[in-house]
Design a protein around this motif. Structure first.
Motif, mmCIF file in Angstrom:
data_model
loop_
_atom_site.group_PDB
_atom_site.id
_atom_site.type_symbol
_atom_site.label_atom_id
_atom_site.label_comp_id
_atom_site.label_asym_id
_atom_site.label_seq_id
_atom_site.Cartn_x
_atom_site.Cartn_y
_atom_site.Cartn_z
ATOM 1 N N PRO A 4 0.759 -1.294 0.134
ATOM 2 C CA PRO A 4 0.053 -0.002 0.048
ATOM 3 C C PRO A 4 0.838 1.172 0.053
ATOM 4 O O PRO A 4 2.045 1.403 0.665
ATOM 5 C CB PRO A 4 -0.848 -0.057 1.127
ATOM 6 N N ILE A 5 0.289 2.230 -0.941
ATOM 7 C CA ILE A 5 1.099 3.765 -0.756
ATOM 8 C C ILE A 5 0.333 4.526 -0.079
ATOM 9 O O ILE A 5 -0.645 4.272 0.124
ATOM 10 C CB ILE A 5 1.045 4.052 -2.198
ATOM 11 N N PRO A 6 1.214 5.052 1.096
ATOM 12 C CA PRO A 6 0.566 5.831 2.208
ATOM 13 C C PRO A 6 -0.532 7.083 1.390
ATOM 14 O O PRO A 6 -0.141 7.642 0.374
ATOM 15 C CB PRO A 6 1.658 6.680 2.649
ATOM 16 N N LYS A 7 -1.650 7.086 2.155
ATOM 17 C CA LYS A 7 -2.389 8.050 1.626
ATOM 18 C C LYS A 7 -1.994 9.441 1.430
ATOM 19 O O LYS A 7 -2.313 10.238 0.452
ATOM 20 C CB LYS A 7 -3.952 8.226 2.684
ATOM 21 N N LEU A 8 -1.375 9.723 2.216
ATOM 22 C CA LEU A 8 -0.539 11.347 2.181
ATOM 23 C C LEU A 8 0.011 11.394 0.819
ATOM 24 O O LEU A 8 -0.081 12.460 0.137
ATOM 25 C CB LEU A 8 0.117 11.558 3.326
ATOM 26 N N ILE A 9 0.872 10.407 0.502
ATOM 27 C CA ILE A 9 1.563 10.544 -0.835
ATOM 28 C C ILE A 9 0.621 10.505 -2.141
ATOM 29 O O ILE A 9 0.771 11.372 -2.891
ATOM 30 C CB ILE A 9 2.796 9.444 -0.806
ATOM 31 N N LEU A 10 -0.454 9.789 -1.989
ATOM 32 C CA LEU A 10 -1.517 9.765 -3.170
ATOM 33 C C LEU A 10 -2.252 11.039 -3.135
ATOM 34 O O LEU A 10 -2.516 11.613 -4.134
ATOM 35 C CB LEU A 10 -2.568 8.563 -2.702
ATOM 36 N N LEU A 11 -2.444 11.541 -2.028
ATOM 37 C CA LEU A 11 -3.394 12.816 -1.869
ATOM 38 C C LEU A 11 -2.524 13.833 -2.425
ATOM 39 O O LEU A 11 -2.885 14.641 -3.086
ATOM 40 C CB LEU A 11 -3.892 13.016 -0.596
ATOM 41 N N ALA A 12 -1.204 13.957 -2.025
ATOM 42 C CA ALA A 12 -0.361 15.144 -2.465
ATOM 43 C C ALA A 12 -0.143 14.916 -4.075
ATOM 44 O O ALA A 12 0.003 16.047 -4.668
ATOM 45 C CB ALA A 12 0.845 15.083 -1.758
ATOM 46 N N THR A 13 -0.057 13.750 -4.418
ATOM 47 C CA THR A 13 0.216 13.584 -5.898
ATOM 48 C C THR A 13 -1.082 14.188 -6.797
ATOM 49 O O THR A 13 -0.884 14.717 -7.660
ATOM 50 C CB THR A 13 0.479 12.169 -6.305
ATOM 51 N N ILE A 14 -2.163 13.706 -6.257
ATOM 52 C CA ILE A 14 -3.485 14.112 -6.572
ATOM 53 C C ILE A 14 -3.587 15.532 -6.690
ATOM 54 O O ILE A 14 -3.938 16.324 -7.880
ATOM 55 C CB ILE A 14 -4.515 13.573 -5.987
ATOM 56 N N ILE A 15 -3.474 16.093 -5.786
ATOM 57 C CA ILE A 15 -3.513 17.654 -5.411
ATOM 58 C C ILE A 15 -2.511 18.493 -6.460
ATOM 59 O O ILE A 15 -2.680 19.349 -7.303
ATOM 60 C CB ILE A 15 -3.257 18.163 -4.041
ATOM 61 N N GLY A 16 -1.145 17.715 -6.584
ATOM 62 C CA GLY A 16 -0.254 18.293 -7.487
ATOM 63 C C GLY A 16 -0.630 18.398 -8.916
ATOM 64 O O GLY A 16 -0.438 19.289 -9.594
ATOM 65 N N LEU A 17 -1.258 17.156 -9.396
ATOM 66 C CA LEU A 17 -1.421 16.977 -10.688
ATOM 67 C C LEU A 17 -2.730 18.065 -10.961
ATOM 68 O O LEU A 17 -2.922 18.627 -12.028
ATOM 69 C CB LEU A 17 -1.953 15.530 -11.059
ATOM 70 N N LEU A 18 -3.661 18.115 -10.093
ATOM 71 C CA LEU A 18 -4.936 18.850 -10.272
ATOM 72 C C LEU A 18 -4.372 20.438 -10.379
ATOM 73 O O LEU A 18 -5.008 21.254 -11.305
ATOM 74 C CB LEU A 18 -5.866 18.550 -9.301
ATOM 75 N N ILE A 19 -3.581 20.802 -9.675
ATOM 76 C CA ILE A 19 -3.135 22.132 -9.609
ATOM 77 C C ILE A 19 -2.451 22.489 -10.784
ATOM 78 O O ILE A 19 -2.428 23.556 -11.346
ATOM 79 C CB ILE A 19 -2.249 22.487 -8.234
ATOM 80 N N TYR A 20 -1.537 21.576 -11.238
ATOM 81 C CA TYR A 20 -0.641 21.900 -12.442
ATOM 82 C C TYR A 20 -1.794 21.748 -13.720
ATOM 83 O O TYR A 20 -1.588 22.530 -14.741
ATOM 84 C CB TYR A 20 0.483 20.632 -12.800
ATOM 85 N N SER A 21 -2.898 20.967 -13.683
ATOM 86 C CA SER A 21 -3.600 20.908 -14.809
ATOM 87 C C SER A 21 -4.473 22.244 -14.723
ATOM 88 O O SER A 21 -5.060 22.796 -15.712
ATOM 89 C CB SER A 21 -4.796 19.848 -14.557
ATOM 90 N N ALA A 22 -4.648 22.817 -13.694
ATOM 91 C CA ALA A 22 -5.515 24.279 -13.707
ATOM 92 C C ALA A 22 -4.803 25.290 -14.496
ATOM 93 O O ALA A 22 -5.389 26.180 -14.931
ATOM 94 C CB ALA A 22 -5.493 24.666 -12.244
ATOM 95 N N PHE A 23 -3.381 25.265 -14.557
ATOM 96 C CA PHE A 23 -2.704 26.164 -15.303
ATOM 97 C C PHE A 23 -2.828 25.971 -16.874
ATOM 98 O O PHE A 23 -2.730 26.959 -17.660
ATOM 99 C CB PHE A 23 -1.138 25.946 -15.104
ATOM 100 N N GLN A 71 -6.020 4.511 -7.148
ATOM 101 C CA GLN A 71 -5.012 3.940 -6.178
ATOM 102 C C GLN A 71 -5.592 4.079 -4.702
ATOM 103 O O GLN A 71 -5.425 3.228 -3.936
ATOM 104 C CB GLN A 71 -3.733 4.231 -6.363
ATOM 105 N N THR A 72 -6.289 5.329 -4.665
ATOM 106 C CA THR A 72 -6.790 5.681 -3.275
ATOM 107 C C THR A 72 -8.001 4.672 -2.952
ATOM 108 O O THR A 72 -8.319 4.260 -2.032
ATOM 109 C CB THR A 72 -7.321 7.175 -3.033
ATOM 110 N N LYS A 73 -8.889 4.307 -4.249
ATOM 111 C CA LYS A 73 -9.978 3.470 -3.840
ATOM 112 C C LYS A 73 -9.544 2.203 -3.784
ATOM 113 O O LYS A 73 -10.129 1.362 -2.984
ATOM 114 C CB LYS A 73 -10.824 3.645 -5.159
#
Length: 128
Positions: free
Chosen positions: A56-75, A122-124
């Motif tokens: 299992p990958i820690p939830k914090l790493i998954l959430l940080a990755t998701i947030i980073g990808l979504l923030i970058y996509s917002a640009f 992965q979070t699911k």
């Protein structure tokens, strides 16, 4: 075979497929001027999909990755909106045209969303 084992095997197979897809995305990016950046993004997501089959990958790493990808996509979102207002939607599948930066921006926006959904999966997967 119990339903839980079947479900686990199904998710494992899905993860291997996601790994291959994101690995291919990464390799395709190597011919771009900013290919190292995009290779790194897609390769990182590919590794998340692969590694999560074994531990299992820690939830914090998954959430940080998701947030980073979504923030970058917002640009890239405004370029995506520009694309939505064009008449010729098929241009997205053609070559980059420097007079039309919304094409590359739209590809990058959609790619980042696809990557984010790969990590969201992965979070699911970790919840079950």
């Amino acid at each position: 075979m119990t339903n839980l084992v079947k479900l686990s095997k199904s998710k494992s197979i899905t993860n291997y497929i996601l790994f291959i897809v994101f690995l291919l995305f990464a390799i395709i990016q190597l011919n771009d001027p900013d290919g190292i950046l995009w290779f790194s993004i897609y390769f990182y997501v590919a590794l998340i999909c692969l590694i999560s089959n074994f531990k299992p990958i820690p939830k914090l790493i998954l959430l940080a990755t998701i947030i980073g990808l979504l923030i970058y996509s917002a640009f890239h979102f405004t370029l995506f909106v520009d694309y939505l207002h064009t008449e010729n939607k098929k241009e997205i599948f053609g070559e980059m045209i420097y007079e039309k930066p919304y094409l590359e921006g739209t590809r990058e926006f959609l790619g980042l969303l696809i990557a984010a959904f790969g990590v969201i999966y992965q979070t699911k997967k970790n919840n079950k």
